[in-house]
Design an enzyme around this catalytic site. Structure first.
Site, PDB file in Angstrom:
ATOM      1  N   ASP A  29      -1.505   5.924  -5.110  1.00 60.73           N
ATOM      2  CA  ASP A  29      -1.881   5.009  -4.028  1.00 60.73           C
ATOM      3  C   ASP A  29      -2.297   3.644  -4.560  1.00 60.73           C
ATOM      4  O   ASP A  29      -3.424   3.455  -5.003  1.00 60.73           O
ATOM      5  CB  ASP A  29      -3.015   5.624  -3.201  1.00 60.73           C
ATOM      6  CG  ASP A  29      -3.425   4.718  -2.043  1.00 60.73           C
ATOM      7  OD1 ASP A  29      -2.665   3.786  -1.717  1.00 60.73           O
ATOM      8  OD2 ASP A  29      -4.503   4.955  -1.472  1.00 60.73           O
TER       9      ASP A  29
ATOM     10  N   ASP B 127       0.834  -1.198   0.000  1.00 60.35           N
ATOM     11  CA  ASP B 127       0.000   0.000   0.000  1.00 60.35           C
ATOM     12  C   ASP B 127       0.874   1.256   0.000  1.00 60.35           C
ATOM     13  O   ASP B 127       1.447   1.605   1.038  1.00 60.35           O
ATOM     14  CB  ASP B 127      -0.887  -0.041   1.251  1.00 60.35           C
ATOM     15  CG  ASP B 127      -1.803   1.164   1.360  1.00 60.35           C
ATOM     16  OD1 ASP B 127      -1.966   1.893   0.364  1.00 60.35           O
ATOM     17  OD2 ASP B 127      -2.348   1.373   2.469  1.00 60.35           O
TER      18      ASP B 127
END
Ligand code: NAG
Ligand code: NAG
Ligand code: NAG
Ligand code: NAG
Ligand code: NAG
Ligand code: NAG
Length: 426
Positions: free
Chosen positions: A310, A124
């Site tokens: 992201d 992530d």
């Protein structure tokens, strides 16, 4: 689970060993890769749930417009916007959870070894904690997850008094204690990596059965360990890499990969990456993105908010004006309250959509054929490009990564972007 495990193969690139005669001492790999596979248990994609997850992650939802969007996403079935399964053990609210509608799960997973134990984890670039399910969790939270058992890892050391807690805007999250251990990702190891042990996780993580934790790859300033903030795996391994970067090469349906320390020149087209300066003051991989393209038509976004790259967000969330402008060019598109975002007839192929990457002049294109995120029903498709509903950031998630190869350079704080090789452009 077993088929997923066996689908993972590790390759260590010992490039310097190929270039030079074998030295006496074993080489530490200076670049390495880890495969990323689609979570085999991921429930069918749900656009509203993906919206709600992104909004919750960044704590959006403070304006009336965002609250309405959250509410409609919740009504559309995600449950996540209203669900406050907070921190404890899955005993929390159970709202509309229990079906595909609860898809808050990680879509892509990679294999990570902590001490002598293996896990499937979600990489992530929008957070900075490395945390894992543990045997201290109640059995009903553990389910089929692999759990880290600290006292079975000879290299583990508890960090006395250290705690961590990630909470998202909706009160969901995870929390626990902290230790250090040897973490191995694709052959590169960091000894004394801070490993955050979950002793409480919220319902959304409990339900995501294949996902045993997260590897946060944003800047260490976002790490939540107290009293002493800890460095990310990337920050720790960076000094040992050939080049101080990692790359994300995500694929929609098949196996993608993350590579650390090297740029695979065959993974993208155009001969070079297009570099944009990253402002890391927010802790994110944040760039300027002040223009966009609908098809071949370039337009300015004079009130552009900063954009972050992201991998932990499914959608490409852009300023509201940008989303409105794009969908006004898609025949039959509408802001569909019931579905929780912009939808259009699946019979339409939407135009290409591009966003500026910094001020380099490079526009990252998502071809029209790759815009659809999910099908709402037989005839209706949910777009992978959606509005940020007036939030103070644009979030460039997996809709972009499936079409663009991205290098995250921690040496000079920059993002290098180019079209992925081998994707069909239409
Ligand atoms: C969980 O929710 C309760 C009640 O709303 C609240 O008092 C508590 O602080 C929350 N816990 C966490 C860890 O967010
Ligand atoms: C969730 O809802 C179902 C159906 O209403 C109920 O049977 C179950 O006990 C609830 N679970 C929790 C943990 O509240
Ligand atoms: C950062 O480093 C790369 C090489 O790794 C270089 O090509 C690029 O121009 C640099 N970017 C910036 C914004 O300085
Ligand atoms: C931003 O990057 C610089 C240079 O690498 C680093 O010293 C600094 O700690 C980073 N800032 C944050 C907020 O992480
Ligand atoms: C991407 O994968 C999903 C899930 O398997 C599939 O439904 C969708 O059609 C794929 N999209 C593209 C553009 O290949
Ligand atoms: C969409 O973008 C790709 C890549 O830039 C380009 O090759 C293609 O011609 C574009 N399609 C249209 C219809 O503009």
């Amino acid at each position: 689970m077993p088929s997923f495990q066996s689908a993972l193969v590790f390759t260590t690139l010992v490039t310097s060993a190929l270039a030079a005669p074998a030295p006496a001492a074993p080489l530490v790999p200076r670049s390495f890769e880890v495969l990323q596979v689609r979570n085999p248990n991921a429930p069918p994609r749900n656009g509203a749930a993906a919206m709600a997850k992104a909004f919750a992650k960044f704590g959006f939802g403070n304006t009336a417009v965002q609250r309405r969007a959250m509410a409609s996403a919740a009504m559309a079935g995600s449950g996540s916007a209203s669900q406050a399964a907070n921190g404890t053990t899955g005993g929390g609210d159970n709202g509309s959870v229990g079906t595909a509608s609860a898809n808050m799960g990680a879509e892509f997973l990679s294999q990570v070894t902590i001490g002598n134990q293996q896990f499937n984890m979600d990489f992530d670039t929008g957070s900075s904690d490395l945390w894992v399910f543990t045997n201290a969790l109640p059995q009903q939270s553990v389910g089929q997850h692999s759990t880290f058992i600290a006292n079975k890892s000879p290299s583990f050391k508890q960090m006395q008094g250290a705690t961590w807690q990630i909470s998202y805007g909706d009160g969901s999250g995870a929390a626990g204690t902290v230790g250090t251990d040897t973490v191995n990702i694709g052959g590169a190891t960091v000894t004394n990596q801070a490993v955050e042990q979950a002793t409480a996780v919220s319902q959304s993580f409990v339900q995501d059965m294949q996902n045993d934790g997260l590897v946060g790859l944003a800047f260490s300033s976002l790490n939540t360990v107290k009293p002493q903030q800890q460095k990310t795996f990337f920050a720790n391994v960076m000094p040992n890499l050939d080049q101080p970067l990692f790359t994300a090469n995500l694929k929609n349906d098949s196996t993608g990969k993350y590579q650390f320390g090297t740029v695979d020149q065959t993974a993208f087209t155009g001969g070079q990456l297009n570099w944009a300066a990253v402002d890391n003051s927010s802790g994110f991989w944040q760039i300027q993105s002040n223009s966009f393209m609908v098809g071949n038509q370039k337009m300015q976004n004079p009130t552009a908010t900063p954009a972050i790259a992201d991998t932990g967000t499914s959608l490409l969330l852009v300023d509201d004006m940008v989303a409105q402008t794009y969908y006004s060019a898609v025949p039959g598109a509408q802001l569909n309250q019931q579905a929780g975002g912009f939808t259009y007839p699946c019979s339409t192929t939407p135009p290409n959509f591009s966003v500026a990457i910094g001020n380099s002049g490079y526009m990252a294109t998502v071809p029209g054929s790759m815009i659809t995120f999910a099908q709402v029903d037989q005839a209706t498709c949910f777009g992978g490009v959606q509005s940020n509903m007036g939030a103070p950031m644009q979030i460039y998630g997996d809709t972009m990564f499936k079409a663009q190869f991205v290098a995250f350079n921690g040496g000079n704080n920059s993002l290098g972007v180019a079209p992925k090789a081998g994707i069909a452009m239409n």
